[in-house]
Motif scaffolding. Sequence first.
Motif, PDB file in Angstrom:
ATOM      1  N   VAL A  86       0.837  -1.199   0.000  1.00 29.11           N
ATOM      2  CA  VAL A  86       0.000   0.000   0.000  1.00 29.11           C
ATOM      3  C   VAL A  86       0.874   1.253   0.000  1.00 29.11           C
ATOM      4  O   VAL A  86       0.573   2.235  -0.683  1.00 29.11           O
ATOM      5  CB  VAL A  86      -0.985  -0.009   1.193  1.00 29.11           C
ATOM      6  N   LEU A 106       0.639   4.334  -2.617  1.00 27.60           N
ATOM      7  CA  LEU A 106       0.347   5.702  -2.173  1.00 27.60           C
ATOM      8  C   LEU A 106       1.541   6.642  -2.323  1.00 27.60           C
ATOM      9  O   LEU A 106       1.472   7.796  -1.906  1.00 27.60           O
ATOM     10  CB  LEU A 106      -0.122   5.690  -0.710  1.00 27.60           C
ATOM     11  N   ARG A 138      -1.537  10.707   6.052  1.00 23.47           N
ATOM     12  CA  ARG A 138      -1.092   9.736   5.050  1.00 23.47           C
ATOM     13  C   ARG A 138      -0.810   8.381   5.693  1.00 23.47           C
ATOM     14  O   ARG A 138      -1.124   7.335   5.125  1.00 23.47           O
ATOM     15  CB  ARG A 138       0.179  10.220   4.333  1.00 23.47           C
ATOM     16  N   GLN A 177      -4.079   6.689   6.595  1.00 21.21           N
ATOM     17  CA  GLN A 177      -4.674   6.090   5.397  1.00 21.21           C
ATOM     18  C   GLN A 177      -3.921   4.821   5.016  1.00 21.21           C
ATOM     19  O   GLN A 177      -4.536   3.796   4.690  1.00 21.21           O
ATOM     20  CB  GLN A 177      -4.645   7.083   4.233  1.00 21.21           C
ATOM     21  N   LEU A 178      -2.600   4.875   5.060  1.00 14.86           N
ATOM     22  CA  LEU A 178      -1.769   3.714   4.748  1.00 14.86           C
ATOM     23  C   LEU A 178      -2.160   2.517   5.612  1.00 14.86           C
ATOM     24  O   LEU A 178      -2.417   1.420   5.112  1.00 14.86           O
ATOM     25  CB  LEU A 178      -0.292   4.055   4.969  1.00 14.86           C
ATOM     26  N   GLU A 230      -4.926   2.056   7.425  1.00 16.83           N
ATOM     27  CA  GLU A 230      -6.325   1.643   7.257  1.00 16.83           C
ATOM     28  C   GLU A 230      -6.528   0.838   5.972  1.00 16.83           C
ATOM     29  O   GLU A 230      -7.205  -0.193   5.975  1.00 16.83           O
ATOM     30  CB  GLU A 230      -7.251   2.861   7.276  1.00 16.83           C
ATOM     31  N   VAL A 231      -5.934   1.290   4.876  1.00 15.78           N
ATOM     32  CA  VAL A 231      -6.080   0.556   3.616  1.00 15.78           C
ATOM     33  C   VAL A 231      -5.385  -0.807   3.730  1.00 15.78           C
ATOM     34  O   VAL A 231      -5.935  -1.836   3.330  1.00 15.78           O
ATOM     35  CB  VAL A 231      -5.530   1.365   2.421  1.00 15.78           C
ATOM     36  N   ALA A 232      -4.204  -0.832   4.317  1.00 17.79           N
ATOM     37  CA  ALA A 232      -3.484  -2.098   4.504  1.00 17.79           C
ATOM     38  C   ALA A 232      -4.288  -3.046   5.393  1.00 17.79           C
ATOM     39  O   ALA A 232      -4.351  -4.249   5.133  1.00 17.79           O
ATOM     40  CB  ALA A 232      -2.109  -1.837   5.104  1.00 17.79           C
ATOM     41  N   ARG A 233      -4.942  -2.508   6.415  1.00 14.32           N
ATOM     42  CA  ARG A 233      -5.764  -3.338   7.309  1.00 14.32           C
ATOM     43  C   ARG A 233      -6.914  -3.989   6.542  1.00 14.32           C
ATOM     44  O   ARG A 233      -7.241  -5.153   6.741  1.00 14.32           O
ATOM     45  CB  ARG A 233      -6.301  -2.503   8.475  1.00 14.32           C
ATOM     46  N   ARG A 234      -7.516  -3.247   5.612  1.00 15.55           N
ATOM     47  CA  ARG A 234      -8.628  -3.801   4.827  1.00 15.55           C
ATOM     48  C   ARG A 234      -8.155  -4.836   3.811  1.00 15.55           C
ATOM     49  O   ARG A 234      -8.885  -5.765   3.489  1.00 15.55           O
ATOM     50  CB  ARG A 234      -9.384  -2.677   4.120  1.00 15.55           C
ATOM     51  N   LEU A 235      -6.933  -4.682   3.313  1.00 12.25           N
ATOM     52  CA  LEU A 235      -6.406  -5.616   2.316  1.00 12.25           C
ATOM     53  C   LEU A 235      -5.764  -6.858   2.942  1.00 12.25           C
ATOM     54  O   LEU A 235      -5.622  -7.885   2.265  1.00 12.25           O
ATOM     55  CB  LEU A 235      -5.372  -4.914   1.431  1.00 12.25           C
ATOM     56  N   GLU A 236      -5.387  -6.746   4.180  1.00 13.28           N
ATOM     57  CA  GLU A 236      -4.715  -7.848   4.870  1.00 13.28           C
ATOM     58  C   GLU A 236      -5.538  -9.138   4.785  1.00 13.28           C
ATOM     59  O   GLU A 236      -6.741  -9.138   4.996  1.00 13.28           O
ATOM     60  CB  GLU A 236      -4.510  -7.451   6.332  1.00 13.28           C
TER      61      GLU A 236
END
Length: 124
Positions: free
Chosen positions: A46, A50, A91, A94-95, A97-103
């Motif tokens: 991620v 980003l 930033r 966001q990094l 949170e997005v990584a948490r959703r993709l994990e």
Amino acid sequence: PDIDIDFCMLRRAEVIDYVTRKYGRDNVSQIITFGTMAARGAIRDVGRALNIPYADVDRIAKQVPQEPNATLTKALDTVKDLQQTAKSDPRYAQLIEVARRLEGLARHASTHAAGVVIAPKPLI
């Protein structure tokens, strides 16, 4: 039935080739395996997407404990430095949170080194 026989990697391809010839190309197939996104890897992927500098992303990824079944959610609950990092810059928040959703999602697919299915009918 399930039969588990381990063959040395040096001649495994010969065994797979043999069963393919014996039982037919349509009846034999290697199985797929999926690599999933682990916590640290998700942060790094991620971060690249980003355009966050690698040094920052690497520092954040290293804040996640390197232990079996480590998750970003658990790390955010237990690692104060990671909590502070997330709060220090939007930033970074966001990094994380997005990584948490993709994990845990599949990152790539590949052929299992030795998993083979032999069926009495064509595999489709």
